[in-house]
Motif scaffolding. Sequence first.
Motif, PDB file in Angstrom:
ATOM      1  N   ASP A  54       0.863  -1.110  -0.030  1.00 50.62           N
ATOM      2  CA  ASP A  54      -0.089   0.115  -0.010  1.00 50.62           C
ATOM      3  C   ASP A  54       0.882   1.266  -0.061  1.00 50.62           C
ATOM      4  N   ILE A  55       0.435   2.556   0.023  1.00 48.25           N
ATOM      5  CA  ILE A  55       1.187   3.539  -0.185  1.00 48.25           C
ATOM      6  C   ILE A  55       1.958   3.743   0.997  1.00 48.25           C
ATOM      7  N   GLY A  56       1.781   3.288   2.126  1.00 46.53           N
ATOM      8  CA  GLY A  56       2.661   3.180   3.443  1.00 46.53           C
ATOM      9  C   GLY A  56       3.939   2.667   3.501  1.00 46.53           C
ATOM     10  N   ASP A  57       3.777   1.318   3.158  1.00 47.65           N
ATOM     11  CA  ASP A  57       5.153   0.382   2.910  1.00 47.65           C
ATOM     12  C   ASP A  57       5.994   0.986   1.811  1.00 47.65           C
ATOM     13  N   LEU A  58       5.167   1.384   0.646  1.00 52.17           N
ATOM     14  CA  LEU A  58       5.684   1.995  -0.343  1.00 52.17           C
ATOM     15  C   LEU A  58       6.644   3.249  -0.132  1.00 52.17           C
ATOM     16  N   ALA A  59       6.073   4.319   0.717  1.00 53.14           N
ATOM     17  CA  ALA A  59       6.779   5.267   1.195  1.00 53.14           C
ATOM     18  C   ALA A  59       8.020   4.976   1.786  1.00 53.14           C
ATOM     19  N   VAL A  60       7.678   4.093   2.779  1.00 52.46           N
ATOM     20  CA  VAL A  60       9.205   3.625   3.510  1.00 52.46           C
ATOM     21  C   VAL A  60      10.133   3.159   2.622  1.00 52.46           C
ATOM     22  N   CYS A 100      27.897   1.739  -9.765  1.00 52.63           N
ATOM     23  CA  CYS A 100      26.587   2.509  -9.605  1.00 52.63           C
ATOM     24  C   CYS A 100      25.387   1.624  -9.199  1.00 52.63           C
ATOM     25  N   LEU A 101      24.636   2.132  -8.446  1.00 52.67           N
ATOM     26  CA  LEU A 101      23.441   1.524  -8.153  1.00 52.67           C
ATOM     27  C   LEU A 101      22.172   2.151  -8.387  1.00 52.67           C
ATOM     28  N   ARG A 102      21.081   1.996  -8.996  1.00 57.23           N
ATOM     29  CA  ARG A 102      19.613   2.551  -9.101  1.00 57.23           C
ATOM     30  C   ARG A 102      18.675   1.697  -8.769  1.00 57.23           C
ATOM     31  N   ASP A 103      17.645   2.160  -7.930  1.00 59.34           N
ATOM     32  CA  ASP A 103      16.470   1.526  -7.931  1.00 59.34           C
ATOM     33  C   ASP A 103      15.459   1.811  -9.318  1.00 59.34           C
ATOM     34  N   ALA A 104      15.072   0.928 -10.069  1.00 56.72           N
ATOM     35  CA  ALA A 104      14.188   0.974 -11.131  1.00 56.72           C
ATOM     36  C   ALA A 104      12.764   1.233 -10.895  1.00 56.72           C
ATOM     37  N   THR A 105      12.461   2.401 -10.452  1.00 63.99           N
ATOM     38  CA  THR A 105      11.047   3.177 -10.107  1.00 63.99           C
ATOM     39  C   THR A 105      10.498   3.442 -11.279  1.00 63.99           C
ATOM     40  N   ARG A 106       9.932   4.631 -11.213  1.00 71.01           N
ATOM     41  CA  ARG A 106       9.456   5.467 -12.609  1.00 71.01           C
ATOM     42  C   ARG A 106      10.129   5.224 -13.678  1.00 71.01           C
ATOM     43  N   GLY A 107       9.693   4.808 -14.645  1.00 70.74           N
ATOM     44  CA  GLY A 107      10.355   4.720 -15.879  1.00 70.74           C
ATOM     45  C   GLY A 107      10.981   3.366 -16.136  1.00 70.74           C
ATOM     46  N   GLY A 108      11.274   2.611 -15.295  1.00 64.05           N
ATOM     47  CA  GLY A 108      11.577   1.322 -14.962  1.00 64.05           C
ATOM     48  C   GLY A 108      13.283   1.254 -15.496  1.00 64.05           C
ATOM     49  N   VAL A 109      13.562   0.148 -15.797  1.00 60.35           N
ATOM     50  CA  VAL A 109      15.063  -0.356 -16.055  1.00 60.35           C
ATOM     51  C   VAL A 109      15.429   0.417 -17.291  1.00 60.35           C
ATOM     52  N   ASP A 141      15.210   4.100 -25.920  1.00 63.44           N
ATOM     53  CA  ASP A 141      15.102   5.667 -25.813  1.00 63.44           C
ATOM     54  C   ASP A 141      14.407   5.855 -24.453  1.00 63.44           C
ATOM     55  N   LEU A 142      14.496   7.080 -23.841  1.00 59.68           N
ATOM     56  CA  LEU A 142      13.779   7.445 -22.863  1.00 59.68           C
ATOM     57  C   LEU A 142      12.251   7.965 -23.310  1.00 59.68           C
ATOM     58  N   LEU A 143      11.017   7.585 -22.663  1.00 62.29           N
ATOM     59  CA  LEU A 143       9.770   7.845 -23.208  1.00 62.29           C
ATOM     60  C   LEU A 143       9.655   9.396 -22.788  1.00 62.29           C
ATOM     61  N   VAL A 144       8.665   9.974 -23.417  1.00 62.17           N
ATOM     62  CA  VAL A 144       8.458  11.276 -23.007  1.00 62.17           C
ATOM     63  C   VAL A 144       7.667  11.380 -21.704  1.00 62.17           C
ATOM     64  N   GLY A 145       6.660  10.421 -21.684  1.00 58.00           N
ATOM     65  CA  GLY A 145       5.968  10.271 -20.354  1.00 58.00           C
ATOM     66  C   GLY A 145       5.881   8.764 -20.168  1.00 58.00           C
ATOM     67  N   ASP A 146       4.703   8.489 -19.428  1.00 57.47           N
ATOM     68  CA  ASP A 146       4.573   7.035 -18.818  1.00 57.47           C
ATOM     69  C   ASP A 146       3.348   6.319 -19.099  1.00 57.47           C
ATOM     70  N   PRO A 147       3.173   5.095 -19.507  1.00 56.33           N
ATOM     71  CA  PRO A 147       1.953   4.608 -20.018  1.00 56.33           C
ATOM     72  C   PRO A 147       1.155   4.314 -18.711  1.00 56.33           C
ATOM     73  N   LEU A 148       1.757   4.432 -17.624  1.00 58.52           N
ATOM     74  CA  LEU A 148       1.142   4.073 -16.021  1.00 58.52           C
ATOM     75  C   LEU A 148       1.331   5.081 -15.217  1.00 58.52           C
ATOM     76  N   PRO A 149       0.757   6.106 -15.111  1.00 58.28           N
ATOM     77  CA  PRO A 149       0.946   7.281 -14.232  1.00 58.28           C
ATOM     78  C   PRO A 149       0.609   6.834 -12.892  1.00 58.28           C
ATOM     79  N   ARG A 150       1.031   7.436 -11.989  1.00 57.71           N
ATOM     80  CA  ARG A 150       0.461   7.552 -10.325  1.00 57.71           C
ATOM     81  C   ARG A 150       0.756   6.201 -10.009  1.00 57.71           C
ATOM     82  N   ILE A 151       1.879   5.407 -10.339  1.00 54.44           N
ATOM     83  CA  ILE A 151       2.331   4.116  -9.633  1.00 54.44           C
ATOM     84  C   ILE A 151       3.084   4.105  -8.252  1.00 54.44           C
ATOM     85  N   CYS A 152       3.535   5.298  -8.037  1.00 57.04           N
ATOM     86  CA  CYS A 152       4.250   5.611  -6.737  1.00 57.04           C
ATOM     87  C   CYS A 152       3.993   6.684  -5.996  1.00 57.04           C
TER      88      CYS A 152
END
Length: 404
Positions: free
Chosen positions: A134-140, A284-293, A393-404
């Motif tokens: 849920d939004i709670g554990d996602l935030a932490v 380098c380390l990155r977590d693949a959140t918005r925009g994915g890998v 390439d990078l997308l302009v936006g995201d096909p799945l908005p508000r996922i985090c």
Amino acid sequence: MNVEEGAVIEGKTVIRETGYVNRPRVETGEEGNGRPGPGSGGKATERTAGPSREERVLERIERMRRRKAHVREEHITLAHGAGGKATHTLIEAVFLESFRNPLLEPMEDGAVTEGLAFTTDSFVVTPLFFPGGDIGDLAVNGTVNDLAMCGARPRYLSAGFILEEGFPVADLRRITASMAAAARAAGVWIVTGDTKVVERGKADGCYITTSGVGTLERPIRLSAAAAQPGDVVIVSGPIGEHGVTVMLARGELDIEADIASDTAPLNDLTARLLDACGDGQVRCLRDATRGGVATIVNEIAEASKVAVVLEEDAIPVCTAVRGACELLGIDPLYVACEGRMVAVVARQSAEAALAALRSHPLGSAAAVVGRINDDPPGLVLLKTAFGGTRIVDLLVGDPLPRIC
């Protein structure tokens, strides 16, 4: 309008695999059709031609990237928060331009200074509750992971809540209980916070902003600008599970799948990786959140001025995610994760890195998915399962908005 190989269409580059090495091109006759041209004496002639179509496309991409970022829109759109090209442009043209300083300019997951790492993030996911979290554990977990990607040990978090009038107290208790459990699992304390309430209809139930502080306990400096030719690219597990889970939980699509979000704290996994590799072996380390890998490796390619070459067959994607993405026409490479990281590691440490990741439950399916080359700099290429190569390439936006 005829679309040639290498044309740029709606922000995406269409390119055919022929290689990217500058070389002479053989042309026979006037039109390169195998017949002798005028004055050739009946024989095919070989000459050095100008740049190939692919080379012209690469030159055009490089010119566009050198341009100063400029927000053309007069109003903010959802694309500006999706993590793609629109987000990068907004950050560079507005926020970086206003706040520019040496700690901000690297544009990493957090600022690193005087033995500390500091980061902040906001969460506006809809729905608030979804399979696996849920939004709670996602935030932490999101803030813990940003600190871990800096090579830090997460210590303390703050939490700010924006609540809408009429929001059920029972849901708020459920969210805070989830946050408390996630904090215990990650070994951090939530030590300060803030609460605001806005009028009914002025928010979407609950938004959360978390900030975090971590301590740097290893003599390392991780950076998207540190990748070197010969390095390998590792993904810690199957990608896209969070984004697809949230999308299906909205109930707008008649698709059912046995899938749950991968939201999880990555600090223990990261520590295990760093301990297994020598100093400087993890670049380098990155977590693949918005925009994915796809977005992460593009940022690495651009920052390090290297090419990232991915192998499609090597990228772990679970069956449910792949099926949902195929039905919706979405590339899993662009779908968000919340418990997966991308690591760039020196080639000589690749086996040790994989062994360390696979020894942890969150990294049991870790895989080498690509390598770092020196050419073409700043681009990501994907070797497809069909034997071709395409630009990611990078997308302009995201096909799945508000996922985090």
